[in-house]
Design a protein around this motif. Structure first.
Motif, short mmCIF file in Angstrom:
data_model
loop_
_atom_site.label_atom_id
_atom_site.label_comp_id
_atom_site.label_asym_id
_atom_site.label_seq_id
_atom_site.Cartn_x
_atom_site.Cartn_y
_atom_site.Cartn_z
N MET A 190 1.71 -7.57 53.21
CA MET A 190 1.95 -6.22 53.71
C MET A 190 1.89 -6.28 55.23
SD MET A 190 0.00 -2.60 52.99
CE MET A 190 0.59 -2.56 51.31
N ARG A 191 3.03 -5.98 55.83
CA ARG A 191 3.12 -5.95 57.29
C ARG A 191 3.14 -4.48 57.71
NH1 ARG A 191 4.38 -10.96 59.39
NH2 ARG A 191 5.24 -10.10 61.34
N SER A 192 2.13 -4.07 58.46
CA SER A 192 1.96 -2.67 58.86
C SER A 192 2.22 -2.55 60.35
CB SER A 192 0.54 -2.19 58.52
OG SER A 192 0.30 -2.30 57.13
N SER A 226 4.62 6.69 56.83
CA SER A 226 3.54 7.64 56.56
C SER A 226 3.96 9.08 56.82
CB SER A 226 2.32 7.29 57.41
OG SER A 226 2.63 7.36 58.79
N GLU A 233 3.33 5.26 61.10
CA GLU A 233 2.97 3.93 60.60
C GLU A 233 3.93 3.54 59.48
OE1 GLU A 233 -0.87 1.17 59.52
OE2 GLU A 233 -1.13 3.34 59.57
N HIS A 235 4.89 0.52 56.51
CA HIS A 235 4.39 -0.60 55.70
C HIS A 235 5.58 -1.28 55.03
CE1 HIS A 235 0.26 0.83 56.20
NE2 HIS A 235 0.66 2.03 55.80
N HIS A 236 5.75 -2.56 55.26
CA HIS A 236 6.75 -3.38 54.58
C HIS A 236 6.02 -4.32 53.62
CE1 HIS A 236 9.94 -2.95 58.03
NE2 HIS A 236 9.68 -1.81 57.41
N LEU A 237 6.43 -4.33 52.36
CA LEU A 237 5.77 -5.15 51.34
C LEU A 237 6.74 -6.24 50.89
CD1 LEU A 237 3.21 -5.43 49.59
CD2 LEU A 237 4.30 -3.91 47.92
#
Length: 287
Positions: A190-192, A226, A233, A235-237
């Motif tokens: 997970m890149r946030s 978000s 923000e 999030h890439h999973l």
């Protein structure tokens, strides 16, 4: 001494004359430049034209422009920091409750995935929930859970195991894959990214083109931004077989035309970023 006084005053007078002549020339050049500039901005005002940049009003919220219009799904991500000695008991308790909610048709929610952080914050659990129907579905679930004695008992027991917790409500980017169950074994990253306010549309535009470079090996799981909680923000999973395949997959993206350009234009939009490597729990639909 007096014979030199006249010479001194003569020199001073000549210097003053030269300075005056230079200043006059400077004023003439400055006036030649400034007057047209003042005329150019006379309708707006000098200071307003210098410091106020007028931007055309956006026609819609970025949440509507970037999310999938054909669905009204809402996502919740939870970050639970667990007491180290309680992590195994926590995972078992969480799996039991998740399974009941996931399979109960009376609750319009399902578990997308659950993980323990391997590299990043230690003794941490991460969960992603999907609420089919958006905010009304979330409200319905919370109302029912607050009247569910078994769930209230679970929350009480879970609280004894936690150090801290936080959550966010998210929407899914329209150009990303929808997260669906997958077989393992896999590790997940997970890149946030915390973006500069006002840059979400620009981020989405660049990634809508960039994502095609990261789908050949089916590593793209889901992309979210978000809505409530920490704002701006992303999030890439991602899913990989192991850390080595992660390294190879990420390196191969740089060989594709357009990837370097996407990175170049998105990096200035970022305030900070974080990477978590996570291991799915036994009950996670994403294995």
């Amino acid at each position: 001494m007096f014979c030199h006084t006249g010479g001194i005053w003569s020199d001073i007078s000549q210097l003053s004359a030269n300075q005056h002549s230079g200043q006059s020339a400077f004023r003439a050049r400055t006036t030649q430049f400034i007057i047209p500039l003042l005329k150019r901005f006379s309708d707006k005002g000098w200071f307003q034209s210098m410091f106020v940049h007028e931007v055309e009003a956006r026609k819609d919220a970025h949440s509507n422009l970037l999310s999938k219009s054909e669905t009204s799904d809402l996502y919740k991500i939870q970050f639970h920091n667990v007491k180290p000695e309680c992590l195994e008991a926590y995972n078992n308790l969480e799996a039991e409750v998740q399974s009941k909610l996931h399979l109960d048709q009376d609750y319009p929610c399902d578990v997308v995935g659950s993980w323990n952080t391997w590299y990043g914050d230690q003794d941490q659990a991460v969960h992603i929930w999907r609420y089919t129907g958006g905010y009304p579905a979330l409200t319905e679930c919370l109302t029912k859970l607050n009247n569910n004695k078994e769930y209230l008992h679970f929350r009480k027991e879970r609280s004894k195991m936690l150090v801290s917790r936080r959550n966010q409500l998210l929407l899914e980017f329209s150009f990303w894959n929808e997260p669906t169950p997958r077989n393992g074994p896999n590790i997940y990253e997970m890149r946030s990214y915390k973006l500069k306010p006002g840059t979400m549309i620009e981020w989405g535009n660049h990634w809508a083109r960039a994502i095609k470079h990261r789908q050949e090996k089916d590593e793209a799981v889901g992309g979210f931004f978000s809505q409530i909680g920490d704002l701006y923000e992303v999030h890439h999973l991602w899913a990989y077989k192991d850390l080595q395949s992660r390294e190879e997959t990420r390196n191969s993206a740089w060989q594709k035309e357009g990837w370097a350009s996407s990175v170049y234009y998105t990096v200035p939009l970022i305030r900070s970023m974080e990477s978590r490597i996570m291991i799915p729990t036994k009950s996670s639909p994403l294995q």
